[in-house]
Motif scaffolding. Structure first.
Motif, mmCIF file in Angstrom:
data_model
loop_
_atom_site.group_PDB
_atom_site.id
_atom_site.type_symbol
_atom_site.label_atom_id
_atom_site.label_comp_id
_atom_site.label_asym_id
_atom_site.label_seq_id
_atom_site.Cartn_x
_atom_site.Cartn_y
_atom_site.Cartn_z
ATOM 1 N N VAL A 98 0.844 -1.194 0.000
ATOM 2 C CA VAL A 98 0.000 0.000 0.000
ATOM 3 C C VAL A 98 0.883 1.249 0.000
ATOM 4 N N GLN A 99 1.940 1.246 0.807
ATOM 5 C CA GLN A 99 2.867 2.377 0.852
ATOM 6 C C GLN A 99 3.443 2.662 -0.530
ATOM 7 N N LYS A 100 3.841 1.611 -1.216
ATOM 8 C CA LYS A 100 4.440 1.763 -2.548
ATOM 9 C C LYS A 100 3.421 2.349 -3.524
ATOM 10 N N THR A 101 2.188 1.861 -3.478
ATOM 11 C CA THR A 101 1.144 2.372 -4.358
ATOM 12 C C THR A 101 0.845 3.836 -4.061
ATOM 13 N N ILE A 102 0.780 4.186 -2.786
ATOM 14 C CA ILE A 102 0.521 5.582 -2.415
ATOM 15 C C ILE A 102 1.625 6.479 -2.953
ATOM 16 N N GLN A 103 2.871 6.112 -2.737
ATOM 17 C CA GLN A 103 3.986 6.940 -3.199
ATOM 18 C C GLN A 103 3.977 7.090 -4.716
ATOM 19 N N THR A 104 3.654 6.000 -5.431
ATOM 20 C CA THR A 104 3.600 6.055 -6.890
ATOM 21 C C THR A 104 2.473 6.965 -7.364
ATOM 22 N N GLN A 105 1.286 6.820 -6.776
ATOM 23 C CA GLN A 105 0.121 7.592 -7.204
ATOM 24 C C GLN A 105 0.175 9.042 -6.736
ATOM 25 N N LEU A 106 0.842 9.302 -5.641
ATOM 26 C CA LEU A 106 0.899 10.643 -5.079
ATOM 27 C C LEU A 106 1.630 11.606 -5.992
ATOM 28 N N GLY A 107 2.729 11.166 -6.582
ATOM 29 C CA GLY A 107 3.492 12.030 -7.476
ATOM 30 C C GLY A 107 3.885 13.324 -6.783
ATOM 31 N N ALA A 108 3.594 14.472 -7.426
ATOM 32 C CA ALA A 108 3.942 15.781 -6.877
ATOM 33 C C ALA A 108 2.870 16.310 -5.924
ATOM 34 N N ASN A 109 1.768 15.576 -5.792
ATOM 35 C CA ASN A 109 0.696 16.013 -4.898
ATOM 36 C C ASN A 109 1.118 15.805 -3.448
ATOM 37 N N THR A 110 0.375 16.405 -2.524
ATOM 38 C CA THR A 110 0.691 16.239 -1.111
ATOM 39 C C THR A 110 -0.388 15.401 -0.438
ATOM 40 N N LEU A 111 0.038 14.576 0.486
ATOM 41 C CA LEU A 111 -0.866 13.695 1.203
ATOM 42 C C LEU A 111 -1.628 14.484 2.252
ATOM 43 N N ASP A 112 -2.946 14.346 2.266
ATOM 44 C CA ASP A 112 -3.776 14.971 3.296
ATOM 45 C C ASP A 112 -3.939 13.990 4.446
ATOM 46 N N ARG A 113 -4.565 12.837 4.166
ATOM 47 C CA ARG A 113 -4.721 11.808 5.195
ATOM 48 C C ARG A 113 -5.092 10.476 4.545
ATOM 49 N N ILE A 114 -4.970 9.425 5.347
ATOM 50 C CA ILE A 114 -5.337 8.080 4.909
ATOM 51 C C ILE A 114 -6.359 7.545 5.898
ATOM 52 N N GLU A 115 -7.472 7.067 5.376
ATOM 53 C CA GLU A 115 -8.497 6.449 6.210
ATOM 54 C C GLU A 115 -8.579 4.971 5.859
ATOM 55 N N LYS A 116 -8.419 4.151 6.869
ATOM 56 C CA LYS A 116 -8.488 2.700 6.701
ATOM 57 C C LYS A 116 -9.898 2.266 7.076
ATOM 58 N N SER A 117 -10.639 1.716 6.104
ATOM 59 C CA SER A 117 -12.020 1.277 6.342
ATOM 60 C C SER A 117 -12.068 -0.231 6.492
ATOM 61 N N PHE A 118 -12.877 -0.674 7.437
ATOM 62 C CA PHE A 118 -12.972 -2.092 7.757
ATOM 63 C C PHE A 118 -14.311 -2.641 7.276
ATOM 64 N N GLU A 119 -14.255 -3.564 6.342
ATOM 65 C CA GLU A 119 -15.437 -4.250 5.827
ATOM 66 C C GLU A 119 -15.290 -5.722 6.191
ATOM 67 N N PRO A 120 -16.379 -6.474 6.177
ATOM 68 C CA PRO A 120 -16.272 -7.892 6.546
ATOM 69 C C PRO A 120 -15.261 -8.685 5.719
ATOM 70 N N ASP A 121 -15.144 -8.376 4.436
ATOM 71 C CA ASP A 121 -14.286 -9.184 3.565
ATOM 72 C C ASP A 121 -13.035 -8.487 3.063
ATOM 73 N N ASP A 122 -12.865 -7.192 3.359
ATOM 74 C CA ASP A 122 -11.670 -6.510 2.891
ATOM 75 C C ASP A 122 -11.389 -5.262 3.720
ATOM 76 N N ILE A 123 -10.226 -4.723 3.504
ATOM 77 C CA ILE A 123 -9.807 -3.477 4.121
ATOM 78 C C ILE A 123 -9.545 -2.506 2.984
ATOM 79 N N THR A 124 -10.089 -1.305 3.094
ATOM 80 C CA THR A 124 -9.923 -0.295 2.066
ATOM 81 C C THR A 124 -9.159 0.888 2.642
ATOM 82 N N TYR A 125 -8.189 1.385 1.895
ATOM 83 C CA TYR A 125 -7.458 2.586 2.290
ATOM 84 C C TYR A 125 -7.923 3.725 1.385
#
Length: 146
Positions: A98-125
């Protein structure tokens, strides 16, 4: 060990719309039902409680729990039973893929925040970022195997 998909959603807007935030009301922990208090308290380990906002979520009620960790503000959300719905996390608290994907997708943009959501079958960031030029980007979703 079975690999489980972790979904990463890159978005440029808050998870709650302003109309929902306007309907939020602050409540005291002691004023909540005992089971909800217990659920909230079970998630407070290592955190300092700042306040609790009751937030309508359609027909249901969620509670945004505003806390600090090591002096830094954070938020997590529980449902009416006290079950964890989502939690604000740091990049360093996410799996390496996930860290690698965030860094790749972020590019020159700045990170505001990351919310980790909990679902019965998966975790979403949900990654919220600010663009350098003020332009909106389309929502992008990718699956990362954790």
């Amino acid at each position: 060990m079975k690999k489980r998909p972790v979904i990463l959603a890159l978005v440029l807007f808050a998870a709650r719309c302003p109309a929902q935030d306007a309907a939020a009301s602050m409540v005291a922990l002691a004023d909540l039902p005992a089971a909800l208090q217990k659920g909230i308290q079970s998630h407070l380990t290592g955190l300092t409680l700042v306040n609790i906002d009751r937030v309508p979520d359609g027909k249901d009620m969620d509670y945004d729990i505003n806390v600090t960790k090591d002096g830094q503000p954070r938020t997590f959300t529980v449902d009416a039973t006290g079950a964890l719905v989502s939690a604000q996390v740091l990049v360093s608290e996410t799996p390496s893929a996930v860290q690698k994907t965030i860094q790749t997708q972020l590019g020159a943009n700045t990170l505001d925040r990351i919310e980790k959501s909990f679902e019965p079958d998966d975790i979403t960031y949900h990654v919220l970022m600010n663009t350098t030029d003020g332009q909106s980007l389309e929502d992008r979703k990718s699956v990362v195997w954790g």
